[in-house]
Design a protein around this motif. Structure first.
Motif, mmCIF file in Angstrom:
data_model
loop_
_atom_site.group_PDB
_atom_site.id
_atom_site.type_symbol
_atom_site.label_atom_id
_atom_site.label_comp_id
_atom_site.label_asym_id
_atom_site.label_seq_id
_atom_site.Cartn_x
_atom_site.Cartn_y
_atom_site.Cartn_z
ATOM 1 N N VAL A 227 41.697 45.774 34.635
ATOM 2 C CA VAL A 227 41.630 45.993 35.968
ATOM 3 C C VAL A 227 42.030 44.659 36.830
ATOM 4 O O VAL A 227 42.712 44.616 37.785
ATOM 5 N N ASP A 228 41.190 43.891 36.617
ATOM 6 C CA ASP A 228 41.003 42.543 37.128
ATOM 7 C C ASP A 228 42.448 41.639 37.271
ATOM 8 O O ASP A 228 42.748 41.255 37.998
ATOM 9 N N ARG A 229 43.057 41.859 36.041
ATOM 10 C CA ARG A 229 44.339 41.095 35.862
ATOM 11 C C ARG A 229 45.366 42.267 36.733
ATOM 12 O O ARG A 229 46.329 41.397 37.459
ATOM 13 N N ALA B 257 44.893 43.354 39.514
ATOM 14 C CA ALA B 257 44.343 42.971 40.841
ATOM 15 C C ALA B 257 44.787 41.671 41.030
ATOM 16 O O ALA B 257 45.811 41.167 42.004
ATOM 17 N N GLU B 258 44.655 40.856 40.052
ATOM 18 C CA GLU B 258 45.345 39.201 40.253
ATOM 19 C C GLU B 258 46.780 39.268 40.191
ATOM 20 O O GLU B 258 46.995 38.517 41.055
ATOM 21 N N HIS C 226 39.119 52.218 42.851
ATOM 22 C CA HIS C 226 38.682 51.017 42.047
ATOM 23 C C HIS C 226 39.344 49.691 42.015
ATOM 24 O O HIS C 226 39.100 48.524 42.448
ATOM 25 N N LEU C 227 40.844 49.815 41.688
ATOM 26 C CA LEU C 227 41.799 48.611 41.788
ATOM 27 C C LEU C 227 41.719 47.880 43.079
ATOM 28 O O LEU C 227 41.573 46.772 43.088
ATOM 29 N N GLU D 125 37.749 46.608 32.165
ATOM 30 C CA GLU D 125 37.388 46.022 33.306
ATOM 31 C C GLU D 125 38.588 44.629 33.564
ATOM 32 O O GLU D 125 38.723 44.382 34.502
ATOM 33 N N GLU D 126 38.786 44.049 32.544
ATOM 34 C CA GLU D 126 39.423 42.708 32.420
ATOM 35 C C GLU D 126 40.924 43.092 32.761
ATOM 36 O O GLU D 126 41.545 42.476 33.378
ATOM 37 N N GLU E 67 38.476 42.466 47.496
ATOM 38 C CA GLU E 67 37.483 41.113 47.165
ATOM 39 C C GLU E 67 38.510 40.029 47.139
ATOM 40 O O GLU E 67 37.985 38.962 47.610
ATOM 41 N N LYS E 68 39.343 39.856 46.497
ATOM 42 C CA LYS E 68 40.173 38.628 46.166
ATOM 43 C C LYS E 68 40.779 38.354 47.406
ATOM 44 O O LYS E 68 40.763 37.054 47.791
ATOM 45 N N LYS F 225 39.060 45.904 44.301
ATOM 46 C CA LYS F 225 38.984 44.420 43.676
ATOM 47 C C LYS F 225 40.000 43.659 44.231
ATOM 48 O O LYS F 225 39.921 42.407 44.637
#
Ligand code: ZN
Length: 211
Positions: free
Chosen positions: A193-195, A197-198, A51-52, A190-191, A58-59, A55
């Motif tokens: 996980v997004d961080r 990935a970021e 999942h990570l 989810e936030e 995508e980025k 993301k």
């Protein structure tokens, strides 16, 4: 600037197959007393890693940075095959890095984020330091940051296969402990996980800018 640069992405272990079975060894999952994870109370590390990394893909796509996943959608490819793919494809590029994503388990309720590179001082240490700083910046107020400063950098050193057999700089990330309930809940946010990935993306951009 990112011409001839490729990010090799590894999501650790296996995922859930089309029949709904988790394909990885028992140590890579944990059953919490309450639900809300991948299968009721079960947290599946390989599913989270995928999942990570989806993301992250995508980025990278949005930024036009080349990347190649070396893991299967759900099979647990041998480490040798993952590394062999990366090393082969690297012949097609001049620069690149290998990023292996995991979540941790301790059996003793440990918590926190940690990074690994191969022993000795290499370009991997610089990348790991960038990553540590970016994760601290993006998530330092919400997670425990684990570090080993005995050798004057933040990462820990280990002779993990994907770190010592890759021909390009490589880092292995242990994103919190999935067998700790508090950390496992953070991993399902989810936030967060997004961080995470970021943080990988910002690390990659910082590294590319030094080349
Ligand atoms: Zn793992």
């Amino acid at each position: 600037m990112n011409d001839n640069f490729c990010v090799f992405l590894d999501a650790g272990h296996g995922g859930v197959d089309p029949q709904g079975n988790y394909t990885t060894a028992p140590g890579k999952q944990y059953q919490h007393n309450s639900g809300g994870f991948h299968n009721g109370g079960w947290f599946y590390e390989g599913v989270w890693n995928r999942h990570l990394m989806a993301k992250v893909q995508e980025k990278l796509q949005r930024l036009g940075i080349a990347f190649i996943p070396v893991y299967h959608d759900y099979l647990d490819f041998p480490l040798s095959y993952r590394v062999e793919q990366a090393n082969w494809y690297f012949r097609n590029y001049r620069r690149g890095i290998f990023v292996s994503a995991h979540a941790n388990a301790s059996g003793v309720n440990a918590r926190g984020f940690e990074l690994y590179t191969s022993p000795g001082v290499t370009a991997s240490d610089r990348i790991a330091n960038y990553m540590y700083e970016e994760v601290e910046d993006l998530l330092g107020d919400r997670i425990v940051m684990r570090q080993d400063l005995s050798d004057s950098d933040y990462d820990k050193e280990a002779r993990f296969y994907v770190l010592v057999r890759t021909v390009m700089p490589a880092v292995l990330i242990e994103h919190l402990f999935f067998d700790n309930l508090n950390d496992a809940r953070l991993l399902m946010d989810e936030e967060i996980v997004d961080r995470f990935a970021e943080a990988q993306i910002r690390t990659i951009i910082r590294y590319i800018n030094t080349l």
